[in-house]
Design a protein around this motif. Sequence first.
Motif, PDB file in Angstrom:
ATOM      1  N   UNK A  12       0.716  -1.421   0.127  1.00 31.85           N
ATOM      2  CA  UNK A  12      -0.084   0.010  -0.127  1.00 31.85           C
ATOM      3  C   UNK A  12       0.867   1.284  -0.122  1.00 31.85           C
ATOM      4  N   UNK A  13       2.171   1.096  -0.361  1.00 25.51           N
ATOM      5  CA  UNK A  13       3.133   2.364  -0.392  1.00 25.51           C
ATOM      6  C   UNK A  13       2.471   3.434  -1.223  1.00 25.51           C
TER       7      UNK A  13
ATOM      8  N   UNK B 187      14.377  -2.740  10.936  1.00 29.93           N
ATOM      9  CA  UNK B 187      13.184  -2.605  10.082  1.00 29.93           C
ATOM     10  C   UNK B 187      11.821  -2.929  10.821  1.00 29.93           C
ATOM     11  N   UNK B 188      10.911  -2.360  10.469  1.00 28.70           N
ATOM     12  CA  UNK B 188       9.436  -2.797  11.367  1.00 28.70           C
ATOM     13  C   UNK B 188       8.312  -2.805  10.107  1.00 28.70           C
ATOM     14  N   UNK B 189       7.415  -3.352  10.443  1.00 28.87           N
ATOM     15  CA  UNK B 189       6.150  -3.450   9.482  1.00 28.87           C
ATOM     16  C   UNK B 189       5.595  -2.025   9.334  1.00 28.87           C
ATOM     17  N   UNK B 190       5.469  -1.682   7.939  1.00 29.36           N
ATOM     18  CA  UNK B 190       4.623  -0.365   7.738  1.00 29.36           C
ATOM     19  C   UNK B 190       5.723   0.785   7.376  1.00 29.36           C
ATOM     20  N   UNK B 191       7.159   0.267   7.978  1.00 31.43           N
ATOM     21  CA  UNK B 191       8.187   1.337   8.084  1.00 31.43           C
ATOM     22  C   UNK B 191       9.283   1.286   6.700  1.00 31.43           C
ATOM     23  N   UNK B 192       8.880   0.768   5.735  1.00 32.24           N
ATOM     24  CA  UNK B 192       9.990   0.489   4.806  1.00 32.24           C
ATOM     25  C   UNK B 192      10.414   1.913   4.136  1.00 32.24           C
ATOM     26  N   UNK B 193       9.637   2.687   3.951  1.00 31.33           N
ATOM     27  CA  UNK B 193      10.010   3.847   3.360  1.00 31.33           C
ATOM     28  C   UNK B 193      10.971   4.777   4.177  1.00 31.33           C
TER      29      UNK B 193
END
Length: 243
Positions: free
Chosen positions: A90-91, A137-143
């Motif tokens: 959903x990025x 890293x963490x879920x939802x934080x890739x950007x």
Amino acid sequence: MSKRTAVITGASAGIGEATARALAEAGFEVVLGARRLDRLQKLADELSGTAHVLDVTDPESVAAFAGSIPECHVLVNNAGGARGLERVEAADEENWRWMWEVNVLGTLRVTKALLPKLVASGDGHVLTVTSIAGYGVYDGGAGYTSAKHAQSALHRTLRSEYLGEPVRVTEIVPGMVETEFSLHRFEGDEERAAGVYRGLQPLTPGDVAEVIAFAATRPSHVNLDQIVLKPRAQYDGTRAHRS
């Protein structure tokens, strides 16, 4: 002797504002850069410093900012931020683009523009505020985590490339700090932003600023390569103890 000059980006609030206060108290002449010039000017007046509008995502703004600074001994790359917390599928590419512009290219632009003056000072120091998100890293934080990984890599490469030059390089790696960070990330949703810090005592901007000032005031032969600081209750980007 004239005062040494410290340049701080993202200085209108949070860690940047606290750093400006800490470095002014440590005896530096402070030059402040941020987009919100009204807030910045009040702080500069209070600290007998100088304020200049600065948008690190705009090359022309960075060039004008750097051109207005006669000399630079210390640069604190603090401007940065996050937008959104969506999973990869959903990025929002515009959010990603902004995060890379402000965290990575913004750091590159300002550092590149001021490096000649830092070297010419004979005792320069680049301090870059990254994040523990640059090491995990963490879920939802890739950007955000990808941008912070890149910013950290840029900074650490600078340490290698300027070995032998009169420039020190320090990476400041904070964990959870209660600032406007989460409020901006969640587009002004105060309840959601407050939830990030609920149940534990986060770092304050002053906590981080004290560490920056400590690093900046060490003898010139002492290089603190990396300083990681987190709340006692936080282990990493995904684990924290909440009461």
